[in-house]
Design an enzyme around this catalytic site. Structure first.
Site, mmCIF file in Angstrom:
data_model
loop_
_atom_site.group_PDB
_atom_site.id
_atom_site.type_symbol
_atom_site.label_atom_id
_atom_site.label_comp_id
_atom_site.label_asym_id
_atom_site.label_seq_id
_atom_site.Cartn_x
_atom_site.Cartn_y
_atom_site.Cartn_z
ATOM 1 N N TYR A 1 -8.092 8.923 -23.085
ATOM 2 C CA TYR A 1 -8.567 8.958 -21.696
ATOM 3 C C TYR A 1 -10.017 9.427 -21.713
ATOM 4 C CZ TYR A 1 -8.265 9.861 -16.635
ATOM 5 O OH TYR A 1 -8.439 9.848 -15.280
ATOM 6 N N ARG B 1 -14.841 14.825 -9.376
ATOM 7 C CA ARG B 1 -15.555 13.538 -9.406
ATOM 8 C C ARG B 1 -16.331 13.325 -8.113
ATOM 9 N NH1 ARG B 1 -13.351 8.234 -8.456
ATOM 10 N NH2 ARG B 1 -12.165 9.309 -6.831
ATOM 11 N N THR C 1 -4.060 5.140 -4.265
ATOM 12 C CA THR C 1 -4.750 5.849 -5.348
ATOM 13 C C THR C 1 -5.239 4.943 -6.475
ATOM 14 O OG1 THR C 1 -2.664 6.299 -6.502
ATOM 15 C CG2 THR C 1 -3.405 7.929 -4.893
ATOM 16 N N ARG D 1 3.454 1.004 -13.863
ATOM 17 C CA ARG D 1 3.894 1.634 -15.113
ATOM 18 C C ARG D 1 3.171 2.970 -15.328
ATOM 19 N NH1 ARG D 1 7.061 -1.378 -18.510
ATOM 20 N NH2 ARG D 1 7.108 -3.628 -18.137
ATOM 21 N N SER E 1 2.240 6.887 -15.977
ATOM 22 C CA SER E 1 2.635 7.863 -16.995
ATOM 23 C C SER E 1 2.172 9.240 -16.553
ATOM 24 C CB SER E 1 2.013 7.512 -18.351
ATOM 25 O OG SER E 1 2.587 8.276 -19.380
ATOM 26 N N GLU F 1 2.547 -4.897 -10.028
ATOM 27 C CA GLU F 1 1.427 -4.544 -9.149
ATOM 28 C C GLU F 1 1.427 -5.304 -7.817
ATOM 29 O OE1 GLU F 1 -2.346 -4.070 -11.085
ATOM 30 O OE2 GLU F 1 -1.416 -3.537 -12.991
ATOM 31 N N GLY F 2 2.611 -5.571 -7.280
ATOM 32 C CA GLY F 2 2.690 -6.235 -5.986
ATOM 33 C C GLY F 2 2.416 -7.713 -6.013
ATOM 34 N N PHE G 1 0.848 -1.190 0.000
ATOM 35 C CA PHE G 1 0.000 0.000 0.000
ATOM 36 C C PHE G 1 0.886 1.243 0.000
ATOM 37 C CE2 PHE G 1 -2.817 3.264 1.515
ATOM 38 C CZ PHE G 1 -4.102 2.876 1.171
ATOM 39 N N GLY G 2 0.802 2.021 -1.073
ATOM 40 C CA GLY G 2 1.550 3.267 -1.171
ATOM 41 C C GLY G 2 0.673 4.458 -0.863
#
Length: 532
Positions: free
Chosen positions: A451, A390, A133, A209, A211, A259-260, A129-130
């Site tokens: 996006y 959001r 997000t 990864r 960006s 992804e861990g 857990f960083g």
């Protein structure tokens, strides 16, 4: 400061939508005000942790103190899932099925190895857990196996800086602003500024990864990484002893994007750049999306390459998504807003001025009309505000979510149309016709990312509506030749489509790596790959 537990970011920055915006939502999409308030944190039905005394002691020993093993309800809630719209809707309504049994805070690589051993001994899964997000289910392990969240916030140091080689080695728990501050003290920058910049961590950037919004100039995060250290249940994996090598396959690429699921990134060595002397952002108008995309392609392929290069489609330009207090303002005069491109330049004064002049000639020759600095500056000042918008839309009774993909330039028009049609058709059939907006967020010589932002009424079952729409969009992405994710990652949300994209043999190879590095399947079960 901790992030808002049931929303994004700093609670002080959350603000209700202006009446003008809620009126537009009501008139355009049939959005009606919420009739019930979300649950307060103390109202959540948090069960007692399923962690026996022996397991608790083993974890405390691993991190040198019980104060670094937290089992209180609030800490566990704050480490539940990520920040996608479904994540927030579920927790706001009291769904805490994915609650960790404990939150463990290691200080260094050896602590992480010790925690992994403790988890193996006591049958606990582990989720790194960083910043918390993730918007693709990257923090929600599959199955009912009890798990602990490994919060890396104490691992927040600059370990080494080599000004001659222009490299820095940093711990994974550093948030991006903290890393920038440390590097700035030596006259350098990383140059990685994703929308999650204020909260995301360097370990998370590598694991997914990531960006950044200035990727046209600085590159993606995986392009910045020169070395990694990975703690696994089977020991330590060190990668990257030179900037480039022909000594077999590059094992850095095995860790980047993992992804861990294969291990915990405990340090990352990255290239750094001198801090820019000048920053200039400006706006350009194009008559339509195809014309603007062609102009971006010319710059990406033939130069000069701006530092920031992005293009909003007609709908996103008209709505003015980045300005909550001015949404829909372009409708007042009834004018054709066209498509807004934001073009930014960073570097030395001389280089910035030269590239800006040369790029202006290309953009003008490609059909662009200069709009001056004001649109670019507004974007730069508000580029981290969209997640707050959001949340405000959710509070007002609207549903808002994003998804992204990428493909080669020749396939961009078809991919754009396929995803937009899939989202519009599915949500309209569900009785919640949406606004679907899109921008090109990252460009390369050979292709670009798309996006999408979707806003609709919540309806009776917003999660079911979105699940169907996201499924349709994912199918459209694969059918149109896109990748299932350009920078959000795989998580659990994209996993099934990632398996199809990777192919049977590729997935089998990844399973073999998983079995060798994590034979008991402790790490992030069901994320990236199905749980055994």
């Amino acid at each position: 400061m901790d992030m808002l537990w049931n929303g994004w970011g700093d609670p002080a920055k959350a603000a209700p939508l202006p009446e003008t915006v809620t009126g537009l939502l009501r008139d355009w999409l049939g959005v009606t005000a919420r009739t019930t308030a979300p649950l307060a944190l103390e109202q959540l039905p948090v069960p007692e942790p399923r962690l026996d005394a022996a397991a608790h002691q083993a974890l405390a020993t691993a991190v040198h103190g019980t104060e670094h093993v937290r089992t209180d309800a609030e800490t566990r809630v704050r480490h539940t899932r990520g920040k996608s719209t479904p994540d927030l809707l579920r927790i706001r309504h009291g769904d805490v099925d994915d609650l960790p049994e404990a939150v463990v805070l290691p200080a260094d690589h050896d602590d992480v190895l010790a925690v992994l051993r403790a988890c193996a001994d006591h049958g606990l899964a582990l989720v790194p857990f960083g910043g918390g997000t993730s918007v693709v289910g990257g923090l929600a392990p599959a199955g009912k196996r009890p798990f602990v969240a490994l919060d890396l916030r104490r691992m927040n140091r600059l370990l080494d800086l080599d000004p001659v080689s222009r490299t820095a080695t940093l711990q994974p728990g550093l948030r991006a602003p903290e890393a920038e501050e440390l590097l700035a003290g030596h006259g350098f920058t990383l140059g990685h500024f994703p929308q999650s910049y204020e909260w995301a961590t360097l370990g998370g950037f590598a694991a997914t990864r990531s960006s950044g919004q200035a990727s046209a100039g600085y590159g993606r995060f995986d392009e910045m990484v020169l070395g990694l250290t990975l703690a696994t249940p089977e020991g330590t994996l060190d990668t990257g002893r030179a900037p480039r090598s022909a000594a077999g396959p590059d094992l850095r690429q095995l860790v980047l994007g993992s992804e861990g699921a294969f291990g915990v990134i405990t340090s990352v060595t990255v290239r750094i750049r001198p801090r820019p002397q000048a920053r200039r952002y400006e706006g350009w108008r194009f008559a339509d999306f195809d014309t603007g995309a062609a102009a971006l392609r010319r710059l990406a392929q033939d130069g000069p390459r701006p530092t920031v290069l992005r293009l909003s489609d007609e709908t996103e330009t008209l709505i003015g998504l980045a300005q909550p207090d001015a949404i829909g303002s372009a409708l007042d005069g009834g004018q054709d807003a066209g498509c807004l491109a934001v073009v930014g330049f960073e570097g030395t004064e001389e280089d910035t001025a030269l590239r800006r002049e040369q790029a202006a000639a290309v953009l003008a020759a490609s059909g662009g009309t200069p709009l001056g600095d004001a649109p670019g500056q507004r974007w730069a000042e508000g580029r981290y505000s969209a997640p707050y918008l959001r949340d405000s839309l959710l509070d007002a009774g609207a549903f808002a979510e994003t998804l992204e993909t990428a493909t080669f330039w020749s396939r961009v028009p078809g991919l754009y149309a396929a995803v937009r049609d899939a989202l519009t058709g599915t949500l309209t059939e569900a009785g919640t016709p949406p606004l679907v907006m899109c921008h090109i967020s990252h460009v390369y010589e050979n292709g670009a990312s798309l996006y999408f932002t979707v806003v609709s009424a919540q309806g009776e079952d917003p999660l079911a509506h979105w699940t169907r729409a996201k499924h349709a969009a994912n199918e459209a992405i694969l059918a149109a030749g896109g990748t299932i994710s350009h920078h959000h990652g795989v998580g659990t949300d994209h996993r099934d489509w990632y398996l199809r994209e990777a192919g049977d043999l590729g997935v089998a190879a990844l399973h073999a790596v998983k079995r060798r590095l994590d034979p008991a399947g402790l790490l992030n079960p069901g994320v990236l790959l199905p749980a055994d």
